[in-house]
Design an enzyme around this catalytic site. Structure first.
Site, PDB file in Angstrom:
ATOM      1  N   CYS A   1      33.071  35.013  42.275  1.00 28.92           N
ATOM      2  CA  CYS A   1      32.611  34.691  43.628  1.00 28.92           C
ATOM      3  C   CYS A   1      31.978  35.895  44.307  1.00 28.92           C
ATOM      4  CB  CYS A   1      33.766  34.132  44.442  1.00 28.92           C
ATOM      5  SG  CYS A   1      34.371  32.554  43.766  1.00 28.92           S
TER       6      CYS A   1
ATOM      7  N   CYS B   1      37.202  36.499  44.045  1.00 30.21           N
ATOM      8  CA  CYS B   1      37.392  36.979  42.680  1.00 30.21           C
ATOM      9  C   CYS B   1      36.069  37.586  42.191  1.00 30.21           C
ATOM     10  CB  CYS B   1      37.813  35.824  41.775  1.00 30.21           C
ATOM     11  SG  CYS B   1      36.504  34.592  41.515  1.00 30.21           S
TER      12      CYS B   1
ATOM     13  N   HIS C   1      35.307  27.063  42.698  1.00 28.58           N
ATOM     14  CA  HIS C   1      35.946  27.876  43.736  1.00 28.58           C
ATOM     15  C   HIS C   1      35.299  27.572  45.078  1.00 28.58           C
ATOM     16  CE1 HIS C   1      37.689  31.261  40.993  1.00 28.58           C
ATOM     17  NE2 HIS C   1      37.672  30.100  40.368  1.00 28.58           N
TER      18      HIS C   1
ATOM     19  N   GLU D   1      34.188  29.417  47.445  1.00 26.32           N
ATOM     20  CA  GLU D   1      32.980  30.193  47.742  1.00 26.32           C
ATOM     21  C   GLU D   1      31.754  29.628  47.034  1.00 26.32           C
ATOM     22  OE1 GLU D   1      36.309  33.390  47.232  1.00 26.32           O
ATOM     23  OE2 GLU D   1      35.878  31.361  46.501  1.00 26.32           O
TER      24      GLU D   1
END
Length: 181
Positions: free
Chosen positions: A112, A109, A79, A81
């Site tokens: 993260c 999410c 991801h 992040e």
């Protein structure tokens, strides 16, 4: 977002790292979001969901950048992040990113949100709301859980329309149009 727009949001010193010119506050958050949007474009061009992130030090120095690489790296943790936090930790040589701001185009999410709490990020700035998997107020609120030892400041809605438009355009090319019943 063009590269010129992203470049105008920051200044590069020939002797040092990228540093945002704006003083702390909404103008710096917006400049950082422009960099995150440029990262999101890279993810979309690579066939991944266009989400981008940057980690900014308190003085405006860009510590790390990232965009979704789940497809390219076949990595479920790829991801934006996480990629940006790892880059920032590598830049600083420390896992504690005290005083830093994570700027991301989509509400984080649970994975993260947990990672930014564990990294001791001081501030989270995000653009679009994620009603399906958001963990900063939409479905869950990981970052404000009083049982945790660290809770970052949260700024939501920065350039939200630009962030959402990028995601909408990406998914419009991948989902078949709905047929009326």
């Amino acid at each position: 977002m063009s590269e010129e727009t992203a470049a105008s949001a920051a200044q590069v010193s020939p002797a040092g790292p990228l540093r945002l010119a704006e003083p702390p506050g909404p103008a710096r958050d917006l400049a950082a979001m422009r960099l995150a949007l440029a990262e999101a474009v890279l993810a979309g061009e690579a066939g991944d969901v266009p989400i981008g992130a940057v980690v900014i030090a308190a003085d405006g120095t860009v510590l790390g950048r990232g965009h979704n690489i789940r497809e390219a790296a076949a990595d479920p943790t790829g991801h934006a992040e996480i990629v940006a936090l790892r880059a920032a930790a590598a830049t600083t040589g420390a896992w504690r990113l005290t005083g830093a701001t994570l700027v991301v185009t989509l509400e984080p999410c649970t994975m993260c949100a947990g990672a930014l709490v564990l990294a001791r990020v001081a501030r989270l700035v995000y653009g679009a709301i994620d009603e399906k998997a958001g963990a900063v107020g939409s479905l869950w609120d990981v970052v404000r859980d009083r049982r945790l030892n660290h809770r970052p400041e949260v700024i939501s809605g920065t350039a939200a329309q630009d962030c959402a438009a990028l995601l909408d355009a990406f998914f419009a090319t991948r989902r078949p149009p709905r047929t009326p019943r």
